[in-house]
Write a protein that holds these residues in place. Structure first.
Motif, PDB file in Angstrom:
ATOM      1  N   GLU A 295      -7.287  -5.926   5.359  1.00 20.48           N
ATOM      2  CA  GLU A 295      -6.631  -5.426   5.320  1.00 20.48           C
ATOM      3  C   GLU A 295      -5.666  -3.874   5.910  1.00 20.48           C
ATOM      4  O   GLU A 295      -5.559  -3.357   5.837  1.00 20.48           O
ATOM      5  CB  GLU A 295      -6.637  -5.127   3.085  1.00 20.48           C
ATOM      6  N   GLU A 296      -7.244  -3.517   6.007  1.00 18.99           N
ATOM      7  CA  GLU A 296      -7.327  -1.904   6.027  1.00 18.99           C
ATOM      8  C   GLU A 296      -6.749  -2.217   7.884  1.00 18.99           C
ATOM      9  O   GLU A 296      -6.618  -0.869   8.812  1.00 18.99           O
ATOM     10  CB  GLU A 296      -8.654  -1.358   6.562  1.00 18.99           C
ATOM     11  N   GLU A 303       1.957  -5.780   6.938  1.00 17.13           N
ATOM     12  CA  GLU A 303       1.836  -6.528   6.254  1.00 17.13           C
ATOM     13  C   GLU A 303       1.967  -4.987   5.001  1.00 17.13           C
ATOM     14  O   GLU A 303       3.284  -5.663   3.888  1.00 17.13           O
ATOM     15  CB  GLU A 303       1.022  -6.971   5.512  1.00 17.13           C
ATOM     16  N   LYS A 304       1.945  -4.057   4.396  1.00 16.01           N
ATOM     17  CA  LYS A 304       1.435  -3.212   3.832  1.00 16.01           C
ATOM     18  C   LYS A 304       2.827  -2.570   4.046  1.00 16.01           C
ATOM     19  O   LYS A 304       3.376  -1.998   3.310  1.00 16.01           O
ATOM     20  CB  LYS A 304       0.278  -2.267   3.486  1.00 16.01           C
ATOM     21  N   TYR A 325      -0.592   6.425   3.607  1.00 18.52           N
ATOM     22  CA  TYR A 325      -0.859   4.985   2.816  1.00 18.52           C
ATOM     23  C   TYR A 325      -1.932   4.135   4.056  1.00 18.52           C
ATOM     24  O   TYR A 325      -1.849   2.528   3.068  1.00 18.52           O
ATOM     25  CB  TYR A 325       0.403   4.181   2.920  1.00 18.52           C
ATOM     26  N   HIS A 326      -2.263   3.887   4.884  1.00 20.06           N
ATOM     27  CA  HIS A 326      -2.866   3.040   6.231  1.00 20.06           C
ATOM     28  C   HIS A 326      -3.591   3.737   6.638  1.00 20.06           C
ATOM     29  O   HIS A 326      -3.558   5.461   6.973  1.00 20.06           O
ATOM     30  CB  HIS A 326      -2.176   1.968   6.538  1.00 20.06           C
TER      31      HIS A 326
END
Length: 469
Positions: A295-296, A303-304, A325-326
């Motif tokens: 996810e990170e 995707e985020k 945000y990332h």
């Protein structure tokens, strides 16, 4: 000013026509030298802002002032689209939580947009000479960067490895190997084009220089650049085969493909003989790195980013995604542009790339005198645009020079025989080539033959019907 007024009042003689021509010629020569110098130093980017930024800002002012630009209707539309993208960037900046950092990023973005439009008009003024000037200067810059990278990588000069490499990857005179390697691809294709235009004896030097650039790309260990180069070479070879009428050029090209494949195979075998290089090569050739997955990771971040783009049509501001945000940037220039500049700026950027791809393929089929050179530029643009899917290239200076070359050559005026008509020729351009096709235009008008224009319907662009008056 007083002196000039006094001279006029006293009725002093105006400079003669030869004197005026001499002055204009000298000014033009100095301006062309400034352009060549700007591109020649564009390969030195150890830090930002770089020397090329200051010189390019000067060209944005200088070239229009002295009249070395030719803004055709196509290029006016091209510049207008960049203005839309700039408006999106300014709107997105309003949502940033770090206005100082975002402001600097947006300022650089606006300057790159302006430089792209002005350089495109500069190329359109005299496509054969001005495009070749840019490409020759770019080739010089690339050879300096690649030469420094190889000298440093192989420890040929003291301290060179620490200066011209990063984490075992060649960077040359750049601070990032992922920018250094793509910078070499346009000159590499151009040198191949130069070689193909020469007799057999004259092919040796440009091919040797192209080999140096290929080694620079290889030892950068940039996966994106490898894909970029492969795609560009395949497309360039295909387009040249289907457009050239000279059997000798086809034979040379096929021979070069075989030699290039052999050279690449030998380079890989030599690299694998070194444990250090082979381990890095195998590591970089894999697409399941730890920073890609999860996810990170890179793909999780993309995707985020897609979700945020759908939720925030005006964007979140430049640099915000990777800071708040990332853990890192989106690593996709198209997603990044939508995040930075909203639907307006991101959509306009994507439209410009798509128009470049479509109009470029159409122009590649036209029988103009600059087609061989254009094919190298267009193939490199396709590869660079494709690489943008896996990297953020929105501030790559050479991308905007590449797009300027592309649009400048497409938007210029050509005679029915395919000869480029320079803006200073004084000749009336023939808008059709030998097959009766018009150059690509986003805005156009038709006339009644008496100097008056009458509206006509234009193709629908993004669902909107436009009328020219």
């Amino acid at each position: 000013m007083v002196s000039v007024a006094a001279d006029i009042g006293m009725g002093s003689a105006a400079p003669s026509v030869p004197q005026q021509r001499h002055r204009r010629g000298l000014i033009t020569l100095l301006a062309l030298a400034a352009v060549a110098l700007t591109i020649a130093v564009s390969g030195v980017v150890f830090s930002e802002p770089a020397p090329v930024d200051a010189l390019t800002m000067g060209l944005i002012v200088l070239l229009p002032v002295i009249g070395l630009v030719h803004f055709t209707p196509t290029l006016v539309s091209f510049a207008a689209l960049w203005l839309l993208a700039a408006a999106g960037a300014l709107l997105g900046m309003a949502f940033s939580q770090d206005l100082s950092g975002t402001g600097i990023h947006v300022a650089v973005t606006l300057y790159l947009y302006a430089a792209c439009a002005v350089l495109a008009a500069f190329v359109a003024y005299d496509p054969p000479r001005h495009a070749r000037l840019l490409l020759n200067a770019w080739s010089f810059a690339a050879l300096v960067a690649a030469g420094a990278a190889l000298l440093g990588y192989f420890h040929i000069i003291p301290g060179g490895y620490e200066l011209f490499t990063e984490y075992g990857r060649a960077t040359g005179t750049f601070k990032d190997p992922n920018v250094f390697a793509p910078f070499l691809i346009v000159p590499l294709l151009y040198l191949i084009n130069v070689a193909l235009e020469r007799p057999l004896r004259g092919m040796v030097l440009p091919l040797a220089l192209a080999a140096i650039l290929m080694l620079g790309v290889f030892f950068s260990f940039s996966r994106g650049a490898w894909i970029n180069l492969a795609l560009s070479l395949v497309l360039y070879g295909y387009l040249l085969l289907v457009t050239t009428r000279k059997a000798r050029v086809r034979l040379k090209l096929l021979s070069l493909l075989l030699l290039g494949a052999l050279f690449a195979a030998l380079a890989v075998m030599a690299a694998l003989s070194s444990n250090e290089i082979s381990s890095l090569l195998l590591q970089r050739a894999s697409f399941d790195q730890s920073y890609d997955l999860g996810e990170e990771g890179r793909f999780g971040g993309q995707e985020k980013a897609l979700g945020m783009i759908a939720e925030k049509p005006l964007g979140i501001g430049a640099l915000e995604f990777g800071q708040r945000y990332h853990p890192e940037a989106a690593h996709n220039v198209y997603l990044t542009m939508f995040l930075n500049s909203g639907w307006l700026g991101g959509g306009t950027y994507l439209l410009l790339v798509l128009l470049s791809l479509g109009f470029g393929m159409r122009f590649a089929m036209r029988g103009t005198e600059i087609r061989p050179m254009f094919l190298a530029v267009y193939a490199a643009f396709v590869g660079t645009a494709g690489e943008g899917i896996i990297i953020d290239s929105d501030h790559w200076r050479h991308f905007y020079v590449l797009m300027a070359l592309l649009w400048g050559m497409m938007a210029a005026d050509y005679s029915s025989s395919g000869r480029a008509i320079t803006a200073g020729d004084g000749a009336k351009p023939d808008k059709r080539n030998a097959r009766g096709r018009r150059a690509p235009r986003l805005l156009a008008s038709s006339g009644d033959g008496k100097g008056h224009t009458k509206p006509r319907r234009l193709p629908t662009i993004v669902g909107a019907q436009v009328a020219a008056t």
